[in-house]
Design a protein around this motif. Structure first.
Motif, PDB file in Angstrom:
ATOM      1  N   MET A   1       1.286  -0.682  -0.095  1.00 54.26           N
ATOM      2  CA  MET A   1       0.041  -0.270  -0.126  1.00 54.26           C
ATOM      3  C   MET A   1       1.154   1.295   0.155  1.00 54.26           C
ATOM      4  SD  MET A   1      -2.632  -1.197  -0.382  1.00 54.26           S
ATOM      5  CE  MET A   1      -4.105   1.184   0.393  1.00 54.26           C
ATOM      6  N   ALA A   2       1.788   1.207   0.669  1.00 58.86           N
ATOM      7  CA  ALA A   2       2.725   2.467   1.013  1.00 58.86           C
ATOM      8  C   ALA A   2       3.634   2.788  -0.754  1.00 58.86           C
ATOM      9  CB  ALA A   2       3.632   2.322   1.681  1.00 58.86           C
ATOM     10  N   HIS A   3       4.095   2.090  -1.257  1.00 63.65           N
ATOM     11  CA  HIS A   3       4.597   1.614  -2.924  1.00 63.65           C
ATOM     12  C   HIS A   3       2.975   2.253  -4.104  1.00 63.65           C
ATOM     13  CE1 HIS A   3       8.410   0.293  -1.743  1.00 63.65           C
ATOM     14  NE2 HIS A   3       7.305  -1.686  -1.226  1.00 63.65           N
ATOM     15  N   LEU A   4       2.160   1.924  -3.164  1.00 61.40           N
ATOM     16  CA  LEU A   4       0.961   1.931  -4.094  1.00 61.40           C
ATOM     17  C   LEU A   4       0.397   3.474  -4.692  1.00 61.40           C
ATOM     18  CD1 LEU A   4      -1.208   1.345  -6.390  1.00 61.40           C
ATOM     19  CD2 LEU A   4      -2.545   0.848  -5.099  1.00 61.40           C
ATOM     20  N   ASN A   5       0.400   4.172  -2.939  1.00 64.49           N
ATOM     21  CA  ASN A   5       0.465   5.194  -3.241  1.00 64.49           C
ATOM     22  C   ASN A   5       1.578   6.388  -3.349  1.00 64.49           C
ATOM     23  OD1 ASN A   5      -1.954   4.395  -1.571  1.00 64.49           O
ATOM     24  ND2 ASN A   5      -0.706   4.655   0.568  1.00 64.49           N
ATOM     25  N   SER A   6       2.991   5.545  -2.547  1.00 63.16           N
ATOM     26  CA  SER A   6       4.006   6.466  -3.454  1.00 63.16           C
ATOM     27  C   SER A   6       4.004   6.612  -5.046  1.00 63.16           C
ATOM     28  CB  SER A   6       5.200   5.710  -3.049  1.00 63.16           C
ATOM     29  OG  SER A   6       6.071   6.682  -4.447  1.00 63.16           O
TER      30      SER A   6
END
Length: 879
Positions: A691-696
């Protein structure tokens, strides 16, 4: 011509015959007994001497006198080969003097130069005893001589009124002749003083010239003066050894050095004379073949110099090699100088006279070793006098060289001004026919060319044509011009293939070009072909001819043409561009309005070039972040523990009927609850990381959307002058450059006044603002300190709208403040030097100005853009 040569040969034969006849009569009239009177000041004894060979060297004076009485001696005349007689064996010379009653009794028996290795005089006294003088010579220390003189002198007493016999015992390992003379002491002293005065003048002049040229070398750093100093010193060593003064005043305790000083000095002088000629005449560039010959002379001279120190037993052979080398070097230098005179090189007259004097004296010295000069000529004095004249002339040549360098400098300055005026004149032309006419005129004035040919590459047809010939627009294809005999094909092909200038001193003598039809009627012709290069491509060519003289296109002329070729390339591109534009306007008159719209759009796209570069840079940086996020997500998915969950499900499915028993009692089954708990934690962490990579990834894509949206707002059709908000324009510029601020941690401080909508060319203004911000980022990226601040200021001052961009970067030196807006000026290694130049031009085209201020290196810089303040509502009210 042949008759004149025959006349001079006959005259020379007559002179030689008379001289030989006179010498023969002199020898015939020369008696065995020399008459000495009161008026005799000096008496030469070399012509007719009886001698006796003493191989053992043990004969006494009395034994030799007895053998003389028995007629066991031989007669030595001036035409005898003393070379065959002189060896390591002793030689006794028998002399008899009939002294008049009134003649003085004290005399000096003098052996002239060169001095034998060992010599001793024996005089028969009145009581019949032979009185021996102390032994002296070149192989003994100078202190062994009874008389302190460069020549070897023995005091003898001749009894007045009677005949006195004198014997001379000599030994010499070198094959030289002996010069024997009888002198009155006061006459010998006077002659010695005159010789010392001459040599003092020579060596004083030598010291002055050496010091003077050393100072010149220190000032101008020209190696030619250093070579002259080395030559003069080596020549002075040779003169000192040949005259005996070196043995008398310098190395009197070293007979070894005395034997070798003459050959060593003269051979070394030959080496440096060849090197000096190469450097002074620039033979490497002007006469390559003669340059190689001079190098050979210098190399052989070095070998002879080394041989003079090593092969002491073969000093005669080394001497012959030295004299032969001097003559050979003289011929080579003479050839170079004659060529230089014919080509009218600067400073060659003094140089020619100097080397004529030098090699004439060396030749006289060589002739003295081979008995080719009369006894009355004293080679050391002649050589010293000639060397002094040579040094004076050579110093005049070097002084003339300094004057020539000054004249060349003044000529170069005048040529630089001429090149500047030529470049300005060519840059002002916008038509190819006028450019061709002016180009032919200025190149003829600048280079002295009698013919100028201009070639141009047709980019559309991918071919070459010769301008100024043919029927269609004064253009003729190159192939047709070559076949018609109007253009030198080999020269064109050479420059087109090598892309380098071609200089030929005389095409008539060059095998590559002499058969070309262009030069079939030429008796001489200098040729210069210069490519015109733009952006690494040959776009044109200049062919210059001078049919009046050979070698007309010197290095200076070549440099001038190369200097003009650069601005000419720009002028040619502009002319071609103007010509194409005129042809396009003429052919599309009916579509003028469409063409105007296309030109406006093209101008607008040109103005957005810098903005597009920054946009692409920001998008590229953001795409790097997207790529990294996508790679990390892929790596996380590839390493996911979901496979373990699938295996747990399959295991439970296989024990569906006894699942409870399997979980409670089976060892593997009892581990499943703990494993599933651990697996749930791992999968939860993986989900959080993804999710963090997706938000970035989503954030980066939104950033790209914003950048593209900003660019699209300027990409649509628009006129140059628009109604817009200055603040919004500044915000857009800041948004485009924002990625660079974030990457370099730049703190942005904004101070914007509230200004209503104005009428501006938003494309050009945006281009300038983005360029200034980009330069500010580069100015601060190498700063070590933490604070990197960019201050943006906007205000209305009277009828002007002012934008200011200030940074805390590296600053600008005061010497560069006036150059930052010049075309091509940059201090960055990767800079191109036309960003600020184009911004300044854009500001001027908008009736504005772009200025810069900096307090110095490390103190930042402030760029100020001022434009006319035209308020939109005021313009509407006026309309």
């Amino acid at each position: 011509m042949r008759q004149a040569a025959t006349f001079w040969l006959r005259a020379l034969a007559v002179v030689l015959g008379l001289w030989c006849t006179q010498s023969a009569f002199a020898r015939m009239n020369d008696a065995d007994v020399r008459q000495v009177t009161k008026d005799t000041r000096t008496l030469s004894l070399t012509q007719s001497i009886t001698y006796l060979e003493d191989p053992s060297g043990r004969l006494t004076a009395a034994e030799v006198a007895a053998l003389v009485q028995q007629g066991r001696v031989k007669r030595l005349t001036s035409d005898s080969s003393m070379s065959r007689l002189v060896s390591k064996d002793a030689i006794w010379l028998s002399l008899e003097f009939a002294v008049a009653d009134s003649a003085p009794g004290e005399w000096m028996l003098v052996l002239g130069m060169p001095v034998p290795d060992r010599a001793q005089a024996f005089v028969l006294s009145g009581n019949g005893q032979w009185q021996a003088s102390p032994e002296a010579g070149a192989a003994l220390p100078f202190s062994a001589r009874a008389i302190s003189s460069a020549n070897l002198a023995f005091p003898v007493h001749l009894s007045p009124g009677r005949t006195t016999s004198v014997l001379l015992k000599m030994q010499d390992s070198r094959t030289r002749r002996f010069q024997v003379a009888l002198w009155q002491p006061d006459a010998m002293h006077a002659a010695h003083q005159r010789a010392l005065g001459l040599f003092a003048l020579y060596f004083g002049l030598l010291g002055g010239m050496v010091l003077y040229n050393l100072l010149l070398y220190v000032v101008v750093r020209d190696v030619g003066y250093l070579m002259y100093v080395a030559f003069a010193v080596c020549n002075g060593i040779g003169v000192a050894g040949n005259s005996g003064l070196g043995f008398q005043f310098l190395w009197g305790d070293s007979p070894w050095l005395n034997h070798r000083a003459t050959v060593f000095g003269y051979a070394s002088a030959v080496v440096f004379s060849a090197l000096l000629t190469r450097q002074f005449m620039s033979t490497r560039q002007r006469l390559p073949r003669a340059d190689k010959a001079l190098l050979v002379v210098a190399l052989v001279g070095m070998l002879v110099t080394i041989a003079s120190l090593v092969f002491s037993e073969h000093l005669l052979t080394v001497t012959v090699l030295m004299v032969t080398l001097s003559l050979a070097g003289g011929f080579v230098v003479a050839g170079v100088l004659v060529t230089a005179v014919l080509r009218r090189w600067a400073g060659v007259r003094y140089f020619l006279a100097a080397w004529v004097a030098h090699y004439l004296t060396i030749t006289l010295g060589g002739f003295s070793y081979f008995r080719l000069l009369p006894d009355g000529i004293r080679p050391p004095e002649v050589i010293a006098l000639g060397a002094a004249i040579e040094m004076i002339l050579l110093s005049l040549a070097l002084a003339d060289r300094i004057n020539e360098q000054r004249r060349q400098k003044e000529k170069a300055q005048a040529q630089t001004l001429a090149i500047l005026h030529t470049s300005q004149a060519l840059s002002s032309e916008t038509r190819l026919d006028r450019l061709h006419e002016r180009l032919c005129k200025v190149m003829a004035e600048l280079t002295g060319a009698t013919g100028v040919t201009f070639l141009l590459r047709d980019a559309d047809a991918n071919g070459w044509f010769m301008y100024g010939a043919g029927d269609k627009g004064l253009r003729m294809p190159v192939e047709e011009a070559i076949n018609s005999g109007l253009l030198c094909g080999p020269a064109f092909s050479h420059v087109d293939s090598t892309r380098a200038p071609l200089v030929v001193d005389d095409v008539v003598r060059d095998e590559r070009f002499r058969s070309d039809m262009v030069f079939r009627d030429a008796s001489r012709c200098s040729l210069l072909a210069m490519p015109i290069i733009s952006h690494g491509e040959v776009i044109g060519m200049l062919l210059l001819e001078n049919r009046l003289e050979r070698g007309a296109f010197t290095e200076t002329v070549l440099g001038a043409v190369e200097a003009v070729a650069g601005p000419l390339a720009v002028s040619l591109q502009n002319v071609v561009l103007y010509e194409h534009m005129e042809q396009r306007v003429a052919s599309q008159t009916q579509e003028l309005r469409t063409t105007q719209r296309e030109l406006v759009a093209a101008a607008r796209r040109s103005g957005m070039a810098e903005i597009a570069t920054n946009v692409l840079h920001n998008v590229g940086n953001t795409l790097n972040t997207v790529n990294v996020s996508a790679q990390l997500m892929g790596q996380s998915l590839a390493a996911s523990r979901l496979g373990g969950l699938q295996r747990v499900v399959e295991l439970m499915e296989s024990h569906r009927d006894d699942l409870g028993t399997y979980l409670l009692h089976d060892p593997r089954g009892s581990m499943l609850p703990a494993y599933m708990k651990e697996l749930s934690v791992v999968l939860h962490n993986e989900q959080t990381e993804l999710m963090a990579h997706l938000n970035s990834l989503v954030t980066s894509i939104d950033h790209i959307k914003k950048i593209v949206a900003t660019q699209q707002s300027y990409a649509g059709p628009s006129v140059l002058a628009e109604v817009l908000s200055p603040r919004a324009l500044f915000e857009d510029a800041l948004r485009i450059a924002s990625d660079g601020f974030q990457a370099h941690q730049v703190n942005v401080v904004k101070h914007w006044a509230d200004i209503p909508q104005v009428i501006l060319d938003k494309t050009r203004v945006l281009q300038i603002l983005v360029n200034l911000m980009s330069n500010a980022i580069h100015a601060m990226e190498d700063q070590v300190r933490q604070e990197r601040t960019l201050r943006l200021h906007m205000e209305a001052v009277g009828d002007r709208l002012r934008f200011q961009v200030s940074d805390t970067g590296c600053g600008i030196p005061s010497a560069n403040l006036a150059r930052v807006f010049s075309y091509g000026f940059t201090t960055r290694e990767s800079g191109h030097g036309f960003g600020l130049h184009s911004c300044a031009l854009a500001a001027n085209e908008m009736a504005g100005s772009l200025r810069v201020h900096s307090d110095g290196v490390g103190r930042g810089a402030t760029f100020t853009l001022e434009l006319p303040l035209v308020l939109a509502h005021a313009l509407e009210e006026a309309q």
